[in-house]
Design a protein around this motif. Structure first.
Motif, mmCIF file in Angstrom:
data_model
loop_
_atom_site.group_PDB
_atom_site.id
_atom_site.type_symbol
_atom_site.label_atom_id
_atom_site.label_comp_id
_atom_site.label_asym_id
_atom_site.label_seq_id
_atom_site.Cartn_x
_atom_site.Cartn_y
_atom_site.Cartn_z
ATOM 1 N N LYS A 78 19.372 -8.632 43.666
ATOM 2 C CA LYS A 78 20.682 -8.244 44.201
ATOM 3 C C LYS A 78 21.637 -7.862 43.075
ATOM 4 N N LYS A 79 21.594 -8.599 41.962
ATOM 5 C CA LYS A 79 22.472 -8.312 40.832
ATOM 6 C C LYS A 79 22.190 -6.932 40.255
ATOM 7 N N LYS A 80 20.925 -6.532 40.237
ATOM 8 C CA LYS A 80 20.572 -5.196 39.741
ATOM 9 C C LYS A 80 21.107 -4.113 40.676
ATOM 10 N N THR A 81 21.070 -4.391 41.968
ATOM 11 C CA THR A 81 21.496 -3.409 42.961
ATOM 12 C C THR A 81 23.016 -3.319 43.049
ATOM 13 N N TYR A 82 23.671 -4.474 43.050
ATOM 14 C CA TYR A 82 25.129 -4.531 43.182
ATOM 15 C C TYR A 82 25.717 -5.025 41.872
ATOM 16 N N LYS A 83 26.337 -4.132 41.127
ATOM 17 C CA LYS A 83 26.855 -4.448 39.794
ATOM 18 C C LYS A 83 28.166 -5.233 39.817
ATOM 19 N N ASN A 84 28.732 -5.486 40.995
ATOM 20 C CA ASN A 84 30.020 -6.179 41.057
ATOM 21 C C ASN A 84 29.890 -7.693 40.915
ATOM 22 N N TYR A 85 28.670 -8.218 40.798
ATOM 23 C CA TYR A 85 28.478 -9.657 40.579
ATOM 24 C C TYR A 85 28.362 -9.921 39.079
ATOM 25 N N ASN A 86 28.974 -11.002 38.621
ATOM 26 C CA ASN A 86 28.955 -11.326 37.201
ATOM 27 C C ASN A 86 27.673 -12.021 36.763
ATOM 28 N N SER A 87 27.074 -12.814 37.658
ATOM 29 C CA SER A 87 25.899 -13.578 37.264
ATOM 30 C C SER A 87 25.036 -13.909 38.477
ATOM 31 N N VAL A 88 23.816 -14.316 38.184
ATOM 32 C CA VAL A 88 22.896 -14.763 39.226
ATOM 33 C C VAL A 88 23.450 -16.025 39.875
ATOM 34 N N ARG A 89 24.029 -16.888 39.076
ATOM 35 C CA ARG A 89 24.603 -18.135 39.600
ATOM 36 C C ARG A 89 25.708 -17.863 40.618
ATOM 37 N N GLU A 90 26.507 -16.830 40.371
ATOM 38 C CA GLU A 90 27.567 -16.463 41.320
ATOM 39 C C GLU A 90 26.966 -16.079 42.673
ATOM 40 N N ILE A 91 25.859 -15.351 42.655
ATOM 41 C CA ILE A 91 25.191 -14.952 43.893
ATOM 42 C C ILE A 91 24.610 -16.168 44.592
ATOM 43 N N LEU A 92 23.973 -17.060 43.830
ATOM 44 C CA LEU A 92 23.411 -18.274 44.415
ATOM 45 C C LEU A 92 24.503 -19.138 45.043
ATOM 46 N N ASP A 93 25.645 -19.244 44.375
ATOM 47 C CA ASP A 93 26.776 -19.996 44.929
ATOM 48 C C ASP A 93 27.273 -19.359 46.231
ATOM 49 N N TYR A 94 27.350 -18.045 46.238
ATOM 50 C CA TYR A 94 27.783 -17.321 47.434
ATOM 51 C C TYR A 94 26.840 -17.628 48.595
ATOM 52 N N TRP A 95 25.537 -17.550 48.350
ATOM 53 C CA TRP A 95 24.559 -17.841 49.396
ATOM 54 C C TRP A 95 24.638 -19.292 49.858
ATOM 55 N N GLY A 96 24.824 -20.200 48.916
ATOM 56 C CA GLY A 96 24.953 -21.610 49.282
ATOM 57 C C GLY A 96 26.159 -21.854 50.164
#
Length: 69
Positions: free
Chosen positions: A37-55
């Motif tokens: 997802k981070k590769k596809t959407y550049k507006n995320y700062n980190s993988v951890r941010e995405i994991l937190d969002y999903w959580g």
């Protein structure tokens, strides 16, 4: 919420409700999905941010479903 978000949230909810012993496998799969997802959407700062969002999404969905019961 896009398709990868839905898949990730479903994985988290299933994991929490099943009491699965496959924690490491599940976490690795979620991290892989977050990197994708981070590769596809550049507006995320980190993988951890995405994991937190999903959580957070999984928590909100599971909390709402418990509240309705």
């Amino acid at each position: 919420m896009d398709e990868i978000d839905r898949r990730a949230v479903n994985i988290i909810i299933e994991f929490l409700t099943s009491g699965s012993k496959e924690m490491d496998k599940t976490i690795k799969e979620l991290k892989r999905m977050a990197k994708e997802k981070k590769k596809t959407y550049k507006n995320y700062n980190s993988v951890r941010e995405i994991l937190d969002y999903w959580g957070n999404l999984a928590y909100e969905i599971s909390f709402k479903s418990q509240k309705l019961s």
